[in-house]
Design an enzyme around this catalytic site. Structure first.
Site, PDB file in Angstrom:
ATOM      1  CE  LYS A   1      -3.984   1.374   0.674  1.00 31.51           C
ATOM      2  NZ  LYS A   1      -3.423   0.291   0.189  1.00 31.51           N
TER       3      LYS A   1
ATOM      4  CB  SER B   1       0.286   1.266   0.919  1.00 31.45           C
ATOM      5  OG  SER B   1      -0.486   0.500   0.357  1.00 31.45           O
TER       6      SER B   1
ATOM      7  CB  SER C   1      -0.433  -2.535   1.057  1.00 33.66           C
ATOM      8  OG  SER C   1       0.461  -2.016   0.523  1.00 33.66           O
TER       9      SER C   1
HETATM   10  N1  GLN Z   1       5.244  -2.197  -0.196  1.00 38.28           N
HETATM   11  C1  GLN Z   1       4.894  -2.959  -1.170  1.00 38.28           C
HETATM   12  C2  GLN Z   1       5.134  -1.826  -2.296  1.00 38.28           C
HETATM   13  O1  GLN Z   1       5.435  -0.638  -2.106  1.00 38.28           O
HETATM   14  C3  GLN Z   1       3.595  -3.381  -1.186  1.00 38.28           C
HETATM   15  C4  GLN Z   1       2.412  -2.046  -1.396  1.00 38.28           C
HETATM   16  C5  GLN Z   1       1.281  -2.557  -1.485  1.00 38.28           C
HETATM   17  O2  GLN Z   1       0.831  -3.758  -1.166  1.00 38.28           O
HETATM   18  N2  GLN Z   1       0.051  -1.813  -2.016  1.00 38.28           N
HETATM   19  O3  GLN Z   1       4.895  -1.913  -3.550  1.00 38.28           O
END
Ligand code: GLN
Length: 464
Positions: free
Chosen positions: A59, A134, A158
């Site tokens: 990532k 994400s 994410s």
């Molecule tokens: N959807 C969650 C957020 O927007 C989790 C994102 C993540 O785990 N980086 O914060």
């Protein structure tokens, strides 16, 4: 599934792999950068290491020396990572070969990869659908068969949610098991580097390489592996789960049946604090984000706005030009909840809810080995305005963010395919019970049908 083995040093086969990777990724856009000279990393890698010759993706908020480190943001576009994250370094030491960097919601803020400044990644199961987020690029790169595993990051789900959307495994280790050195900070008290793979055994091997204390991250701890309460595990399930789509409800019921077939004990529980979990998570995550993202000023690295008469104006313009809408929103709200005189009202309250959630989960773990829960109330949704709004996505994070607030470990797994798309569920276990959690999952998977990926893997290309 064709087993992934080693990349060979044969330049022709490396070139074939790189070309196929590039071609197969075109419609999906899981990669932001593919290593132009895969062979150079391979020559540098340890050919006798436990992961020798196994390609993987990373990532783009995790550092790989010399590669892009955009975090999905325009503000870091010019940057090349000056060093590698500890987790990445440990994989390189084990002989694994990085294929490139994958797409994400800007700084990890989102659940669909639509918040990336570099375009949306598409779900290999259906190109009209999001891959989740994400770590959507990471999940899609595995589900499309381009790499056997990927490193992602999980702040509120994410790793697990995109894994569920793409029909693969997504593991969020206990906070402190894997070093965060080289992971660009979004919400430091919640996040951890995690692993995505379609192969549970490989995921375990990768975890054993990257876990463990690191002098560069003072929150890492050495593990004292926890053992189970009894031979027959007890699994806790919510006495009521509401608001699941028909398909996800079907997957939930399938998993409950598999648990019964496995002969596990089932215990029901109520989680009173669940109702407040989303508010607490977003209050804490945004507060930490506003402080972590204060470092992007255009002074030391990344983008610098050229049209400014003073330093103050330069910083303001750089941040205005460099950050996307969602990031700006979160910085503003984070600053709002932290401003002096108002901390009691929001931030401190959120911390109290976080403590309650930790205590409630601890209470449940006192009488059970694992908790089984949905990952997300719906399957992969449509890209664009016919999908979920940003607010709906946040509310839907309620099942994943519990493990981050509590700091425990959790893993999502594919439990079947419904209406042409995969469904994922998750198991949670107490902090430091990571290995035990993966043991339990391995056992449970014997009673579930598993999922065949929609595309053949590029493993063929490597071996020919
Ligand atoms: N959807 C969650 C957020 O927007 C989790 C994102 C993540 O785990 N980086 O914060």
């Amino acid at each position: 599934m064709k087993q992934w083995k080693k990349l060979t040093r044969d330049p022709r086969s490396l070139e074939r792999y790189r070309e196929s990777l590039t071609a197969h990724d075109k419609p999906i856009h899981s990669f932001l950068e593919i290593d132009p000279v895969l062979g150079s990393s391979l020559s540098a890698s340890d050919k006798s290491g436990p992961l020798a010759g196994i390609p993987f993706s990373i990532k783009d908020n995790i550092a790989l020396e010399g590669f892009s480190y955009t975090c999905g943001s325009k503000i870091l576009e010019p940057l090349r990572a000056p060093y590698s994250a500890t987790a990445v370094k440990r994989l390189l030491d084990a002989g694994a070969v990085p294929a490139g960097k994958t797409n994400l919601d800007e700084f990890g803020m989102g659940s669909s990869t639509e918040q990336s400044a570099y375009g949306t990644t598409r779900n290999p199961w259906s190109l009209e659908m999001v891959p989740g987020g994400s770590s959507g690029g990471s999940a899609a790169s595995v589900a499309a068969g381009l790499v056997p595993f990927s490193l992602g990051s999980d702040t509120g789900g994410s790793v697990r949610q995109p894994a569920a959307f793409c029909g693969i495994y997504g593991f969020k280790p206990t906070y402190g098991r894997v070093s965060r050195y080289g992971l660009a900070a979004y919400a430091s008290s919640l996040e951890t580097i995690g692993i995505l793979s379609a192969d549970l055994n490989l995921l375990r091997r990768v975890f054993s390489q990257i876990q463990g204390p690191d002098v560069h991250d003072q929150t890492t701890r050495s593990s004292t592996p926890l053992t189970g309460n009894s031979d027959v595990p007890t699994v806790a399930v919510l006495s009521r789960v509401e608001g699941l789509s028909d398909e996800v409800q079907w997957g939930y019921d399938q998993t409950l049946e598999a648990i019964s077939r496995a002969g596990w004990n089932i215990r029901k529980f109520d989680l009173a604090s669940l109702e407040y979990a989303v508010s607490a998570y977003y209050t804490i995550a945004m507060a930490e984000a506003s402080s972590n993202l204060a470092r992007y000023t255009g002074i030391r690295y990344g983008l610098r706005s050229e049209h400014a008469a003073s330093q103050e104006e330069m910083v303001r313009r750089t941040r205005d030009e460099g950050f996307g809408q969602e990031v700006k929103l979160r910085i503003l709200l984070g600053t709002y909840v932290l401003r002096s005189g108002f901390q009691e009202q929001y931030y401190v309250k959120a911390q109290k809810i976080r403590t309650l959630i930790k205590q409630e989960l601890q209470g449940i773990f006192n009488g059970s080995d694992v908790i089984m829960m949905p990952v997300f109330p719906v399957q992969a949704f449509k890209i664009g305005s016919s999908g979920l709004s940003s607010m709906q996505q946040k509310v839907a994070d309620r099942y994943t963010l519990l493990a981050n607030l509590a700091g425990c470990c959790a893993v999502s797994f594919p439990c079947g395919v419904a209406s042409g798309l995969p469904v994922g569920m998750q198991l949670l276990a107490p902090g430091m019970a990571d290995e035990l959690l993966l043991d339990r999952l391995e056992e449970l998977m014997r009673y579930l049908p598993g999922v065949t990926l929609p595309k053949p893997t590029l493993a063929e290309v490597i071996h020919d």
